[in-house]
Design a protein around this motif. Structure first.
Motif, short mmCIF file in Angstrom:
data_model
loop_
_atom_site.label_atom_id
_atom_site.label_comp_id
_atom_site.label_asym_id
_atom_site.label_seq_id
_atom_site.Cartn_x
_atom_site.Cartn_y
_atom_site.Cartn_z
N LEU A 52 1.09 -1.39 0.21
CA LEU A 52 0.01 -0.17 0.25
C LEU A 52 0.97 1.32 -0.17
O LEU A 52 1.95 1.26 0.38
CB LEU A 52 -1.00 -0.01 1.16
CG LEU A 52 0.18 -0.99 1.96
CD1 LEU A 52 0.03 0.20 2.94
CD2 LEU A 52 -1.75 -1.12 3.39
N LEU A 62 -4.04 4.36 10.86
CA LEU A 62 -4.55 4.23 9.28
C LEU A 62 -2.95 3.87 8.73
O LEU A 62 -2.30 4.69 8.47
CB LEU A 62 -4.99 5.64 8.55
CG LEU A 62 -5.00 6.34 7.44
CD1 LEU A 62 -6.09 5.33 7.00
CD2 LEU A 62 -5.16 6.97 7.69
N VAL A 65 -3.09 3.54 2.16
CA VAL A 65 -4.01 4.10 0.86
C VAL A 65 -3.51 2.28 -0.19
O VAL A 65 -2.67 2.52 -0.47
CB VAL A 65 -5.07 5.45 0.10
CG1 VAL A 65 -5.03 6.39 1.77
CG2 VAL A 65 -3.47 5.40 0.00
N ASN A 67 -4.97 1.59 -4.51
CA ASN A 67 -5.95 1.43 -5.74
C ASN A 67 -6.92 0.36 -6.04
O ASN A 67 -5.90 -0.60 -6.32
CB ASN A 67 -5.11 2.32 -6.93
CG ASN A 67 -5.78 2.29 -7.82
OD1 ASN A 67 -6.40 1.88 -8.44
ND2 ASN A 67 -5.22 2.54 -8.61
N VAL A 72 -9.04 5.08 -4.89
CA VAL A 72 -8.19 5.38 -3.36
C VAL A 72 -9.10 5.24 -2.58
O VAL A 72 -10.16 5.47 -2.57
CB VAL A 72 -7.92 7.64 -3.42
CG1 VAL A 72 -7.26 7.58 -2.06
CG2 VAL A 72 -7.01 7.58 -4.07
N VAL A 73 -8.54 3.53 -1.52
CA VAL A 73 -9.34 2.99 -0.24
C VAL A 73 -8.46 2.95 0.99
O VAL A 73 -7.11 2.67 0.94
CB VAL A 73 -9.93 1.99 -0.60
CG1 VAL A 73 -10.56 1.42 -0.25
CG2 VAL A 73 -10.55 2.00 -2.61
N PRO A 74 -8.72 4.20 1.73
CA PRO A 74 -7.69 3.81 2.85
C PRO A 74 -8.14 2.36 3.52
O PRO A 74 -9.21 1.74 3.15
CB PRO A 74 -8.66 4.99 3.93
CG PRO A 74 -9.25 5.78 3.04
CD PRO A 74 -9.79 4.70 1.73
N LEU A 109 -13.62 1.27 2.63
CA LEU A 109 -12.77 1.41 3.28
C LEU A 109 -12.02 -0.16 3.27
O LEU A 109 -12.97 -1.23 3.74
CB LEU A 109 -13.24 1.54 4.87
CG LEU A 109 -13.03 3.14 4.56
CD1 LEU A 109 -14.28 3.69 6.46
CD2 LEU A 109 -12.55 4.20 4.93
N VAL A 183 -8.34 12.42 2.59
CA VAL A 183 -8.16 11.73 2.64
C VAL A 183 -9.57 9.92 3.20
O VAL A 183 -9.49 9.20 2.59
CB VAL A 183 -7.06 10.35 2.66
CG1 VAL A 183 -7.19 9.32 2.34
CG2 VAL A 183 -5.84 11.07 1.71
N ILE A 184 -9.54 10.60 4.20
CA ILE A 184 -10.33 9.42 4.94
C ILE A 184 -12.09 9.79 4.79
O ILE A 184 -12.50 9.36 4.88
CB ILE A 184 -10.08 9.34 6.60
CG1 ILE A 184 -11.13 8.04 7.56
CG2 ILE A 184 -10.78 10.70 8.00
CD1 ILE A 184 -9.57 7.33 6.98
#
Length: 186
Positions: A52, A62, A65, A67, A72-74, A109, A183-184
């Motif tokens: 990641l 956290l 992230v 792809n 974009v997935v945290p 997420l 981002v979150i």
């Protein structure tokens, strides 16, 4: 694949809830030697951990992230979210992609776990109320205790574990900028 052991050889697995007349389905996962369960209706897919992108100045939970087909997935380290040490990457480490509701939006997420195990169909009579003490995670993270014979599995309230508002405030406490908070929140 439902009800059978989920293996690491899968690169991507889409999880679909099967309706049972009286019960509910849960995916069991391992985290630091303990077994937890997540309601399957919150799970979009399970992917093999393949790295990641880390984001500087983020709290330990956290991890970064990924792809996921252009999005974009945290990725939240579930062990760190529970106040434990970070998940150690192994060949069975997986990322479970979940859909979490926030206001009128559904957000994707990822949660990093040591391993995924199996899907269980659970009758309502097998779910006991959460204990008031004794669990090594916050009581509000526990939806109930699933009775499997002589042992219990903790059923997580994934909406509370991954409460975006709370995690955003924790990110703010970690000294991150408002652009990193986005981002979150996306």
């Amino acid at each position: 694949m439902m009800g059978s052991l989920l293996t690491q050889s899968m690169a991507r697995t889409t999880v679909r809830a099967e309706e049972t007349p009286q019960g509910k389905q849960f995916l069991t996962l391992t985290l630091g030697g303990e077994i937890f369960a997540i309601p399957i209706e919150n799970i979009r897919e399970i992917i093999e951990f393949s790295g990641l992108t880390e984001i500087p100045l983020m709290p330990d939970f956290l991890r970064g992230v990924i792809n996921l087909r252009g999005s974009v997935v945290p990725v939240i380290d579930l062990a760190a979210r529970f106040g434990r040490s970070n998940t150690q990457i192994s060949r069975r480490t997986c990322i479970v992609i979940l859909e979490v509701s926030q206001e009128d939006n559904v957000l994707a997420l990822g949660v990093m776990v040591d391993a995924v195990n199996e899907v269980l169909s659970i009758e309502p009579s097998q779910i006991e109320p959460a204990p008031n003490f004794g669990a090594q995670i916050r009581a509000d993270f526990i939806d109930g205790m699933i009775s499997l014979g002589e042992r219990f599995v903790i059923a997580l309230d994934i909406q509370r574990v991954l409460a975006v508002d709370e995690m955003s405030s924790l990110i703010g406490l970690a000294g991150s900028s408002s652009t990193e908070n986005a981002v979150i929140a996306t």
